[in-house]
Design a protein around this motif. Sequence first.
Motif, PDB file in Angstrom:
ATOM      1  N   ILE A  54       0.575  -0.877   0.191  1.00  9.65           N
ATOM      2  CA  ILE A  54      -0.191   0.000  -0.132  1.00  9.65           C
ATOM      3  C   ILE A  54       0.838   1.415  -0.413  1.00  9.65           C
ATOM      4  O   ILE A  54       0.297   2.191  -1.207  1.00  9.65           O
ATOM      5  CB  ILE A  54      -1.240   0.362   1.483  1.00  9.65           C
ATOM      6  CG1 ILE A  54      -2.411  -1.278   0.747  1.00  9.65           C
ATOM      7  CG2 ILE A  54      -1.620   1.276   1.247  1.00  9.65           C
ATOM      8  CD1 ILE A  54      -2.863  -1.520   1.716  1.00  9.65           C
ATOM      9  N   LEU A  55       2.042   1.147   1.219  1.00  6.43           N
ATOM     10  CA  LEU A  55       3.021   2.580   1.179  1.00  6.43           C
ATOM     11  C   LEU A  55       3.263   3.032  -0.149  1.00  6.43           C
ATOM     12  O   LEU A  55       4.163   3.776  -0.232  1.00  6.43           O
ATOM     13  CB  LEU A  55       3.971   2.650   2.136  1.00  6.43           C
ATOM     14  CG  LEU A  55       2.892   2.379   3.665  1.00  6.43           C
ATOM     15  CD1 LEU A  55       3.480   2.248   4.509  1.00  6.43           C
ATOM     16  CD2 LEU A  55       1.808   3.914   3.331  1.00  6.43           C
ATOM     17  N   ILE A  56       3.847   1.673  -0.869  1.00  5.67           N
ATOM     18  CA  ILE A  56       5.178   1.508  -2.677  1.00  5.67           C
ATOM     19  C   ILE A  56       4.106   2.375  -3.535  1.00  5.67           C
ATOM     20  O   ILE A  56       4.654   3.451  -3.734  1.00  5.67           O
ATOM     21  CB  ILE A  56       5.132   0.794  -2.562  1.00  5.67           C
ATOM     22  CG1 ILE A  56       6.536  -0.440  -1.132  1.00  5.67           C
ATOM     23  CG2 ILE A  56       6.075   0.104  -4.052  1.00  5.67           C
ATOM     24  CD1 ILE A  56       7.012  -2.051  -1.644  1.00  5.67           C
ATOM     25  N   ARG A  57       2.497   1.560  -3.205  1.00  8.88           N
ATOM     26  CA  ARG A  57       1.782   1.498  -4.101  1.00  8.88           C
ATOM     27  C   ARG A  57       1.522   3.734  -4.056  1.00  8.88           C
ATOM     28  O   ARG A  57       1.525   4.641  -5.136  1.00  8.88           O
ATOM     29  CB  ARG A  57       0.078   1.422  -4.136  1.00  8.88           C
ATOM     30  CG  ARG A  57      -0.341   1.692  -5.520  1.00  8.88           C
ATOM     31  CD  ARG A  57      -1.430   0.868  -5.785  1.00  8.88           C
ATOM     32  NE  ARG A  57      -2.195   0.203  -4.405  1.00  8.88           N
ATOM     33  CZ  ARG A  57      -3.381   0.859  -4.855  1.00  8.88           C
ATOM     34  NH1 ARG A  57      -3.899   1.340  -5.263  1.00  8.88           N
ATOM     35  NH2 ARG A  57      -3.772  -0.343  -3.898  1.00  8.88           N
ATOM     36  N   LEU A  58       1.008   3.987  -2.914  1.00 10.36           N
ATOM     37  CA  LEU A  58       1.106   5.245  -2.832  1.00 10.36           C
ATOM     38  C   LEU A  58       2.229   6.482  -2.641  1.00 10.36           C
ATOM     39  O   LEU A  58       2.127   7.564  -3.767  1.00 10.36           O
ATOM     40  CB  LEU A  58       1.001   5.815  -1.361  1.00 10.36           C
ATOM     41  CG  LEU A  58       0.606   7.283  -0.801  1.00 10.36           C
ATOM     42  CD1 LEU A  58      -0.473   7.305  -1.135  1.00 10.36           C
ATOM     43  CD2 LEU A  58       0.593   7.191   1.010  1.00 10.36           C
ATOM     44  N   PHE A  59       3.640   6.104  -2.946  1.00 11.50           N
ATOM     45  CA  PHE A  59       4.614   6.761  -3.160  1.00 11.50           C
ATOM     46  C   PHE A  59       4.454   6.753  -4.517  1.00 11.50           C
ATOM     47  O   PHE A  59       4.597   7.970  -5.056  1.00 11.50           O
ATOM     48  CB  PHE A  59       5.743   6.072  -2.349  1.00 11.50           C
ATOM     49  CG  PHE A  59       7.061   6.575  -2.715  1.00 11.50           C
ATOM     50  CD1 PHE A  59       7.520   8.389  -2.617  1.00 11.50           C
ATOM     51  CD2 PHE A  59       7.510   6.517  -3.849  1.00 11.50           C
ATOM     52  CE1 PHE A  59       8.475   9.057  -2.382  1.00 11.50           C
ATOM     53  CE2 PHE A  59       8.828   6.841  -4.337  1.00 11.50           C
ATOM     54  CZ  PHE A  59       9.148   8.175  -4.059  1.00 11.50           C
ATOM     55  N   ALA A  60       4.664   5.580  -5.248  1.00 13.91           N
ATOM     56  CA  ALA A  60       4.798   5.968  -6.726  1.00 13.91           C
ATOM     57  C   ALA A  60       3.259   6.779  -7.626  1.00 13.91           C
ATOM     58  O   ALA A  60       3.555   7.288  -8.811  1.00 13.91           O
ATOM     59  CB  ALA A  60       4.881   4.020  -7.127  1.00 13.91           C
ATOM     60  N   ASP A  61       2.152   6.281  -6.428  1.00 16.87           N
ATOM     61  CA  ASP A  61       1.413   7.694  -7.177  1.00 16.87           C
ATOM     62  C   ASP A  61       1.121   8.613  -7.771  1.00 16.87           C
ATOM     63  O   ASP A  61       0.970   9.570  -8.716  1.00 16.87           O
ATOM     64  CB  ASP A  61      -0.015   6.689  -7.456  1.00 16.87           C
ATOM     65  CG  ASP A  61      -0.560   4.960  -7.290  1.00 16.87           C
ATOM     66  OD1 ASP A  61       0.118   4.990  -8.284  1.00 16.87           O
ATOM     67  OD2 ASP A  61      -1.341   5.117  -6.379  1.00 16.87           O
ATOM     68  N   ARG A  62       1.563   9.287  -6.221  1.00 16.58           N
ATOM     69  CA  ARG A  62       1.990  10.465  -6.501  1.00 16.58           C
ATOM     70  C   ARG A  62       3.608  10.686  -6.431  1.00 16.58           C
ATOM     71  O   ARG A  62       2.865  12.010  -7.156  1.00 16.58           O
ATOM     72  CB  ARG A  62       2.452  10.983  -4.378  1.00 16.58           C
ATOM     73  CG  ARG A  62       0.561  10.294  -3.843  1.00 16.58           C
ATOM     74  CD  ARG A  62       0.508  11.306  -2.592  1.00 16.58           C
ATOM     75  NE  ARG A  62      -0.652  11.298  -1.476  1.00 16.58           N
ATOM     76  CZ  ARG A  62      -0.530  11.767  -0.397  1.00 16.58           C
ATOM     77  NH1 ARG A  62       0.241  12.268   0.029  1.00 16.58           N
ATOM     78  NH2 ARG A  62      -1.825  11.598   0.103  1.00 16.58           N
ATOM     79  N   LEU A  63       4.327  10.074  -6.506  1.00 11.62           N
ATOM     80  CA  LEU A  63       5.693  10.955  -7.172  1.00 11.62           C
ATOM     81  C   LEU A  63       4.949  10.592  -8.856  1.00 11.62           C
ATOM     82  O   LEU A  63       5.595  11.787  -9.694  1.00 11.62           O
ATOM     83  CB  LEU A  63       6.991   9.770  -6.683  1.00 11.62           C
ATOM     84  CG  LEU A  63       7.979  10.609  -8.004  1.00 11.62           C
ATOM     85  CD1 LEU A  63       7.953  12.247  -7.445  1.00 11.62           C
ATOM     86  CD2 LEU A  63       9.450   8.752  -6.939  1.00 11.62           C
ATOM     87  N   LEU A  64       4.635  10.488  -9.269  1.00  8.90           N
ATOM     88  CA  LEU A  64       4.383   9.723 -10.865  1.00  8.90           C
ATOM     89  C   LEU A  64       3.049  11.386 -11.439  1.00  8.90           C
ATOM     90  O   LEU A  64       3.133  11.950 -12.340  1.00  8.90           O
ATOM     91  CB  LEU A  64       3.078   8.853 -11.209  1.00  8.90           C
ATOM     92  CG  LEU A  64       4.004   8.353 -12.799  1.00  8.90           C
ATOM     93  CD1 LEU A  64       4.938   8.776 -13.140  1.00  8.90           C
ATOM     94  CD2 LEU A  64       2.661   7.341 -13.144  1.00  8.90           C
TER      95      LEU A  64
END
Length: 436
Positions: free
Chosen positions: A126-136
């Motif tokens: 969940i936290l990896i996806r959160l970081f990836a989506d926001r950074l993208l």
Amino acid sequence: MTHLCAHEWGRVAVHNGTGPALERAFTRSQANALLLAARSHPLANRSGTNILVDRYTEIGAQQVVGVIAAPGCSLEILPKIDATSDENDETIRTRLVSMLDVALGLKLGDGQALAMARQKETLLDILIRLFADRLLAEARRGLPRAYMAQEENLAALRGRLDVIQQFTHNAVRPDRLACRFDTLMPDTPLLRVMKACVLMLRRHARVLATQRSLDELRFLLAEVSDVPVTALPWAQVRIDRTNRRWETLYGLAKLFLKREWQRTNHDAKAGQGITLLFAMNDLFEAYIAALARRALLGSDLTVHSQGGLRYCLMEEGDGGKERFQTTPDILIKRNGQVVMVIDTKWKLIGRNPEDKKRGVSQSDVYQMMAYARLYQCREVMLLYPHHASLGSEALDAGYGMMEGDERLRIASVDLVAGKRAVEQQLEGLIAPSTVT
């Protein structure tokens, strides 16, 4: 890849090679790898038994939550204060994500947190996806850039001439000019941290959509230098008005890379996994402190966490030193004066009518009495999470201290009710008691 889930103080089976294989169990080699990861974690004591305990046929989780990973296996540990509750893992994970959102300032919306936690992914996913989506999303809007000093031999003068370089290295090359100039580039300390985090997380992302987002980010950050995690320029990162929208992302990168209070541990050398653990006592304290600030916003009361730092004793004699420093969990102040001390406890509190002490530790009572005197405040409180055995109403019991006008309150907050409800409970517990 074997992934299993347990709760605080829960146990997971270990198959030691004798008898039929168990469907939901780690092999002995996997269990040993998890135990080794626990021992090497910054949160661990010397033997790692405050994270995982080896009982040969099973391993037991302690009072930490998160994900602990090792080659070929991972264990997710979820909070569960009430052993009689029949809540499923998705509901508990949703509540944990909500607590992390508040405590770490992730700025998730309630709907986004709920949707993410219900995808049957681990907390780490969940936290990896959160970081990836926001950074993208931010990278597509444009990368923050800064002027960087450059030195290059060019056919035409750009910037200013490096005289020493020109008359030494370029003495026999009159067609080349040693130039020094500034160029607006994305290769900043902030983006070097972001790229290092992207490269590290790509090795551990399990969800296909997240992997694709991280691959796109690697392409968008192609102009940014690759820097090892151990050599990242943390001290050079500056968050200002030009890159303020990256502040939350920078906090997430520190969560994964820098081993902040959240006790994240990444084995950079071996590249074998990433372990994300939170001590529930610390997380509960940070969650309550953050919601108390929201609840008292606009009032004349302020909330201070891990402050105070007053000493209990002074050595006798000339030059005597102060001893036994105190760090109350939460101080409530008005005009700089402490009006309440709150100590949060992530443990069960009882309402057994036969137990006049309500299960409160005597050492905790002594500690609160010391706080009342040291910080010269009339109100001190022990605050616990609410559970079903306490009944439908939150606990709020008061005790007057002998030989003084100080009062100890023992209270609970219902975390199941949600953030807004917890804010209202905290406002009701704090504001009326601090009226002068």
